[in-house]
Scaffold this motif. Sequence first.
Motif, short mmCIF file in Angstrom:
data_model
loop_
_atom_site.label_atom_id
_atom_site.label_comp_id
_atom_site.label_asym_id
_atom_site.label_seq_id
_atom_site.Cartn_x
_atom_site.Cartn_y
_atom_site.Cartn_z
N GLY A 145 0.76 -1.38 -0.13
CA GLY A 145 0.50 0.28 0.12
C GLY A 145 0.58 1.51 0.05
O GLY A 145 0.15 2.11 -0.25
N THR A 173 1.03 5.09 -2.46
CA THR A 173 1.35 5.54 -2.10
C THR A 173 2.30 6.79 -2.54
O THR A 173 1.96 7.91 -3.42
N GLY A 204 -7.65 1.33 -4.72
CA GLY A 204 -8.32 0.73 -4.06
C GLY A 204 -8.50 -0.79 -3.87
O GLY A 204 -7.26 -1.98 -3.96
N LEU A 261 -5.86 -3.24 -3.10
CA LEU A 261 -5.82 -4.55 -2.29
C LEU A 261 -6.53 -5.52 -2.75
O LEU A 261 -6.65 -6.69 -1.71
N THR A 301 -4.34 4.76 -0.24
CA THR A 301 -3.85 3.27 -0.19
C THR A 301 -2.64 3.88 1.60
O THR A 301 -2.59 3.26 2.42
N SER A 322 -3.34 1.35 5.27
CA SER A 322 -1.62 1.67 5.61
C SER A 322 -1.68 1.56 6.51
O SER A 322 -1.39 1.10 7.92
#
Length: 466
Positions: free
Chosen positions: A64, A68, A276, A280, A423, A427
């Motif tokens: 993540g 970013t 996202g 993810l 992200t 995290s």
Amino acid sequence: MPVTGRAPSEILHLPGASRLGVRGWMLFDWAAQPFFTVIVTFVFGPYFVARLTEDPVSAQAAWGSMATIASIVIAVLSPVLGSIADQSGPRKPWIAAFAAVKILCLSLFWFAAPGTVMVWPLLLMTFAMISAEFSIVFNDSMMPRLVSQQEVGRVSNTAWGLGYLGGMLVLILVVAFLAGSPQTGLTLIGIEPLFGLDPSLGEDARITGPIAAGWYLVFILPMFLFTPDAARGLPMRAAIRSGLGELRGTIRELRQRPGITRFLIARMLYQDGVNGLLILGGAFAAGMFGWATIEIGVYGILLNVVAIFGCLVAGRLDLRLGSKIVVLVGLVLLIAATAGIISTGPGFVFFGLVPLAIEDSGGLFGTAAEKAYVFFGLLIGLAFGPVQASSRAYLARSVDIADAGRYFGIYALSGRATSFMATLLFSLVTYATGSSRIGMATLILFLAAGLVLLLRTPYPANRTAG
């Protein structure tokens, strides 16, 4: 009244480009999508989280964080490059330069064996993601020159559907012929992995880098050969000066174009949630259920089949109802599906309100919780393609051809400006709580905020709201 009921081949011969030129442009999505399908979401990303290291929570947070950093670079530079391209003219040289970087980085993924220091694959992934997104900016900005405003939504959705088909075919190749089960060593169709690939060494996942690189190289060629490009403009040095000036003017201009500004902000928010989910989602499933490449691959194939269907249906709905309706419906589905995914775990769904049997029946997705997860994932597959394709069409209908580069650069900014927040928030929440489920829940905030703002946005966005 819009014309409906035409075969796909009949919509390709549009004002501004030959049928072959439009098809070449559409093949860019076919070429580019395996990177997002196989590398980011369903194979290499989950491999990085579940098998490259022995700490999946830290690896997921690092993945993540990588996204970013890439998002910040993309957000800052996309509008600058788009404005410069408007002044210099051709988009293809830019696409070629970023393609070279992307292809090199993907090819080097083969060396990311289990136990490799995380920083190297993360660094390669950062450059690959940045190059992939910059290429998309320039490809998207070609669209208004190739198709009429009436057909742009349908062509955009069709191209996006082709992308999912390309991603699905590469994913099928991986799970059917290359990815062996850790238990049996055999692929999904019961054969030894081709080329003697050893799943215990992560070779089934690592090979996807060179495969995605080769696929991209081959299938972007028709765009270079057949799709018309913008005429040559200013020399590069003058184009940079003029482009930066145009960018400043565009930012000032947005104050007088509230509809486009509202659309870009709405898209900025909901695209964060979409990004996202793409970055993810597969890794989240791998961490929750311990899925290996075969399970993740089959899951990805199912999502891509549904995504192709969703884009084809959305293309017709876009032509009849407009891009805004397609995006709104897609966002509602994404919110519902994301809530379903984070509410599912071993032995339960809907946060434990509905208990599920924990017995494993064997085979793929053997538990009831896994089946529920797949169902919610299919809803995401149905919606996230149309949301992105019709958003692209929404902007194309709202800007002039001469301004396409700078506005699609800002469009890329709107898709990335706060995606580092999505992200990053994931995290931070995952680190703080030790639960990636709670981290994933933050994505709903971005999807819902974008939906609410889009409801108040005119369509097309350059129309005065009344």
